[in-house]
Every structure is written in structure tokens, then in C-alpha cells.
Write a protein that holds these residues in place. Structure first.
Motif: not given
Length: 521
Positions: A278-285
Motif C-alpha cells: 500500500r505504501h509503495a503502490v498507493r502512496d509512492g512513499f
């Protein structure tokens, strides 16, 4: 500016320590030129007798060389393209643990940074509980309107910035020399590797930036029910001091304690994987150092991450790339997986999509004939990056950091649940993002963004017209003041204005047509 002679002294000392610990035994001399092979044999004469493994030798040597080399080792673990997969895997085991520095030095550094006596900031201030190469952490207490509360205080090591700066400059010197003498070093872009390390270290040297990273991630996950981030105490944070909420939780590294609490470990393993995605794909961070010691389970059963010194970012293009290739493997849509590489510009267009699709299929098909718990997503991405090298795909540092973090996260998930199905766990997160961004809702958002871009362009048109009017006024004023313009100049100005008017009209019609087409699609 440090003179080259100082760099040579620093590098010579490092070379001696590495040789003494037997690190050069890890290098395959076969591809090296004759002179380099002789040099390698000479260095191996300095080896001390040891039964330690290669990983232990390297870890010992880097630990002896100090914080800069520990950071270098951790960074090179993310660059298997530079050091090779075997050494990168060994470096993953490098532990960033150092002896603590004295309590009085920590207290003095905090008082200097925050400009107040320690007793006026903290109700109590304990001894160091964890010490790494760059900083150490103390537990303290503060008084708040709601009562006394525990906090974690991170303090940089005294003098660490000067030492790191000198070592980084020596690394740059060595990288420049290597690139002058070796085509392979130029291909691997050694200077760029050191520059990336330097940027990472710079962030770690300013704890306000780590505080900002924690704050940003807290905003990103504020609606997540299974993951949270400690609150930053900004009034007690400065360049070399970071104060956050103390986490009274169970570390994921203590499996026995997790079991005593009666936690559902397979569910916890899925939470680790899905939170990271979620952090990588959704937020990019994303948190790029999610080892078990940095992850806790709080009293409410939520996953809590600490230590935000190493973070990764992905642009929209990179997030789409990641989501589509993972979903392509999940759904066995190898053509789409191949096409994404070309659309992202990662594989040059002169290569064949069909040939690349064949290579992708060679990676993907074997995973569908194995049990889910035997399939490693991280290893699959590693194989994919190895194949893309055959198709001239340039090194992408941000994707390598993602891959390295995925290796760690996958290991944590499987530590909690050895039968964890990575694909079934990942599929909901990846599919939801793709539906959200590439489905109808995403297209409407894209159309709205397109309208916004056109609106911003049209909003600038009056300014362009105003500048044209000012130019016309200046020409008119020049005429009134008796400045004579030649007939050729006047004609040229007229022709230019007519061309500009025609160009503006055509551009507006083209924009209108494209806007209509974009909205229609």
C-alpha cells in the motif's frame, strides 16, 4: 577541499583492513586484467587466518572501518548490479550496531541543539537503549497537560558529520579513478552510486528530515486500521535530535513474545506485506528498512514502524510499472508485463516486444507450477531485472531499493507464516490500485487533470497578449520619438506578427480538438 593525498591515506587504510579480514578472497579474479590479478594476490598475502564465512569477514571489516563503511555496506546491499547477487545477499545480514557513546555527551548535544537545560525539557532521561553507526536512542519522559508520557530521543553521534563527509569524498575520489580506468566502472556509473549514497547519508545527518518523513507517512496511513507511525514531538526535534512517541509494543523479532500475546501470526504476516505494498503502490512513499527490529505490534494489535532514516519514493509512472508487472505475473498476462517496460521507457524501443515477452514468460511460467509458499516475489523481481539487463535496461536505483526492501519484507512475512501465499496476499492491493487508477474513475480524474492543464495554459494567454501589446506600444513610441525603422524591418515585424497570430489560432484549435478527444475517451 580535502587534498587527494588525504583520500589515498583513507583508502589505503580501508584496503589494509579489508585485506586483513580476507574480504578480497570473495572477488573472482578471472575477469580482471593481469595487473589487477597480481595486485589481488599481493593483497591476499595480508589475510589473517580465519574460519569465518565470507559474510562474517565483510561485516567484521566494515564494522572496524566505522560508520561510513557500515552505511556503504548497507547501501551496496541494494545494488546487486554493482557487487553481484551473492555479496549483496551477504551484506543484507550486516547489522548496524555500534557501542554507545557516553551519556554526558548525548545530554550536552541535546542541550546545545534545543537551547534549553535538559531538566526543563524532560522529566527523566535514561541511558542509551540502542546504538547504531549514526545515532543512538534514549528513553525519556515529558510532562504534558494529559500527564507524563514516554518518548524516544534519537541523538546523532558527536563528530559523525565530519567523518562521514571525509569518507564520502574519498569514495568519490575512488569512483572517479575507477571510471577513468575501467569501462565496466563507467557502465555501472560508480560516481552515481556514490552520489546516491551521499544523498542518503545527508538525509540521515539531519534528523529534521527523518521527522518530516515520519510525519508524511503518518498522514498517508491515518485512515489505515492496521498500521500506524509514532507521533513526532516537533518542539523537541532539531538538526541532530529527534523526539517521538515511545512505542510500548512487541517487536516482530521476538516471535515467542508474539505467541504469548496470542496474536494471529499468519494474519500479521499478511499485514506486513499488504502495508508495504500500500505504501509503495498507493502512496509512492515507503519505509525502506522494514526489518523485524523496526516493526512492533502495539497494544491494539496494530503494526507500528520506527526509524525513518531510509525511505523510498516512486513516481506515478514507477507505481504503475510496479503494479502492472506484478498483476501481469499474477494473471499470466506476459504481453502486458512486457509492454509496460516499453511504455515506461525502461527498455529501449529498438528491441522487440515479442522477444521481451518470451523472456518474461520464461520467468513467470515456472512459478505457476509450484506451491504458493515456494514462490518468492522478491526473487522473481531479481530475475526480471537480470533479464532486462540483456535488453539494455538501465539501472533504476529507486526500483533496486524497492526490490531490496521487498526481499526484507517478504522475509518478515514468511518468518511469521512459512506458508504465506505472496500472490494471494498481494493481489487485492495491486488490483485495487489498478482499478482505481486505470479504470473508469481513474480516466475521469485524468480527464479533469487534462482540463486543468488546458485551463492553466489558457490562463496564461492574457499575459502573452499583454506582453504583445507592450511590444506594440514600444514600437509606436519609437516611431513617435523619431526612430526610423527600415521598410524591411517593418515588413519583417508584420510577417512575424501574422505568423504568430496564425500559429496561435491553429494551436488553440488543436488544443480544443485534443481536449474534446480526451474527454470523449
Amino acid at each position: 577541499m580535502i587534498p587527494p593525498f588525504s583520500h589515498l591515506i583513507r583508502l589505503a587504510r580501508a584496503g589494509f583492513v579489508l585485506a586483513r579480514e580476507g574480504v578480497f578472497a570473495l572477488i573472482d579474479p578471472t575477469p580482471l586484467p593481469g595487473a589487477a590479478q597480481l595486485g589481488l594476490k599481493a593483497l591476499r598475502l595480508l589475510e589473517r587466518p580465519t574460519s569465518a564465512s565470507g559474510a562474517a569477514r565483510l561485516s567484521t571489516a566494515l564494522g572496524k572501518l566505522g560508520p561510513s563503511y557500515v552505511k556503504l555496506g548497507q547501501f551496496l546491499a541494494t545494488r546487486p548490479d554493482v557487487v553481484g547477487q551473492a555479496i549483496a545477499t551477504d551484506l543484507e545480514k550486516l547489522q548496524d550496531r555500534m557501542p554507545p557513546f557516553p551519556q554526558d555527551q548525548a545530554e550536552a548535544a541535546i542541550e546545545r541543539s534545543l537551547g534549553r537545560p535538559l531538566h526543563k525539557m524532560f522529566a527523566s532521561f535514561g541511558p542509551p537503549l540502542a546504538a547504531a553507526s549514526v545515532a543512538q536512542v534514549h528513553r525519556a519522559e515529558i510532562d504534558t497537560p494529559a500527564g507524563r508520557r514516554s518518548v524516544a530521543v534519537k541523538v546523532l553521534r558527536p563528530g559523525i558529520e565530519a567523518d562521514l563527509r571525509a569518507d564520502i569524498q574519498a569514495f568519490f575520489f575512488a569512483a572517479r579513478m575507477a571510471e577513468r580506468m575501467s569501462a565496466e566502472a563507467r557502465r555501472l556509473r560508480f560516481e552515481e552510486v556514490v552520489a546516491t549514497l551521499a544523498r542518503s547519508v545527508t538525509v540521515e545527518m539531519d534528523l529534521r528530515l527523518e521527522a518530516a518523513a515520519a510525519s508524511e507517512m503518518a498522514d498517508n496511513v491515518k485512515d489505515d486500521t492496521d498500521f500506524r507511525v509514532p507521533t513526532v514531538e516537533w518542539d523537541l526535534t532539531a538538526h541532530n535530535v529527534l523526539t517521538t512517541e515511545w512505542i510500548d509494543g512487541t517487536p516482530l523479532s521476538d516471535r515467542a513474545a508474539l505467541e504469548r500475546r496470542g496474536l494471529d501470526l499468519p494474519v500479521l504476516g499478511r499485514t506486513v506485506i499488504q502495508s508495504f505494498l500500500r505504501h509503495a503502490v498507493r502512496d509512492g512513499f515507503f519505509h525502506a528498512d522494514m526489518h523485524p527490529g523496526n516493526l512492533f505490534v502495539d497494544d491494539a494489535g496494530r503494526l507500528v514502524a520506527v526509524d525513518f532514516g531510509i525511505m523510498g519514493r516512486l513516481t506515478e509512472k514507477e507505481r504503475r510499472f510496479l503494479a502492472e508487472i506484478l498483476y501481469g505475473f499474477i494473471s499470466r498476462n506476459y504481453r502486458r508485463t512486457a509492454e509496460v517496460h516499453f511504455e515506461a521507457g525502461y527498455v529501449p524501443g529498438h528491441h522487440s516486444v515479442e522477444a521481451f515477452m518470451q523472456a518474461v514468460r520464461a520467468i513467470g511460467e515456472p512459478i505457476h507450477n509450484r506451491n504458493a509458499e515456494d514462490i518468492s516475489m522478491a526473487k522473481l523481481l531479481t530475475l526480471l531485472f537480470e533479464v532486462t539487463a540483456l535488453f539494455d535496461m538501465k539501472t533504476r536505483p529507486e526500483l533496486l531499493l524497492l526490490q531490496k526492501t521487498m526481499v526484507v519484507v517478504e522475509g518478515v512475512g514468511r518468518m511469521l507464516d512459512p506458508k504465506l501465499d505472496m500472490w494471494r496476499t498481494s493481489e487485492p492491493v495491486v488490483r485495487t490500485w489498478l482499478e482505481r487508477h486505470l479504470g473508469p474513475a481513474g480516466r475521469v480524474e485524468g480527464a479533469v487533470e487534462g482540463v486543468g492543464e488546458v485551463g492553466r495554459f489558457l490562463g496564461g494567454v492574457p499575459g502573452l497578449l499583454g506582453r504583445g501589446a507592450r511590444i506594440a506600444e514600444q514600437l509606436d513610441r519609437a516611431t513617435r520619438d523619431g526612430i526610423v525603422l527600415s521598410p524591411e524591418t517593418v515588413a519583417g515585424i508584420g510577417d512575424a506578427e501574422r505568423r504568430r497570430a496564425r500559429g496561435t489560432t491553429i494551436a488553440l484549435w488543436v488544443i480544443a480538438a485534443l481536449l474534446f478527444l480526451h474527454l470523449w475517451r
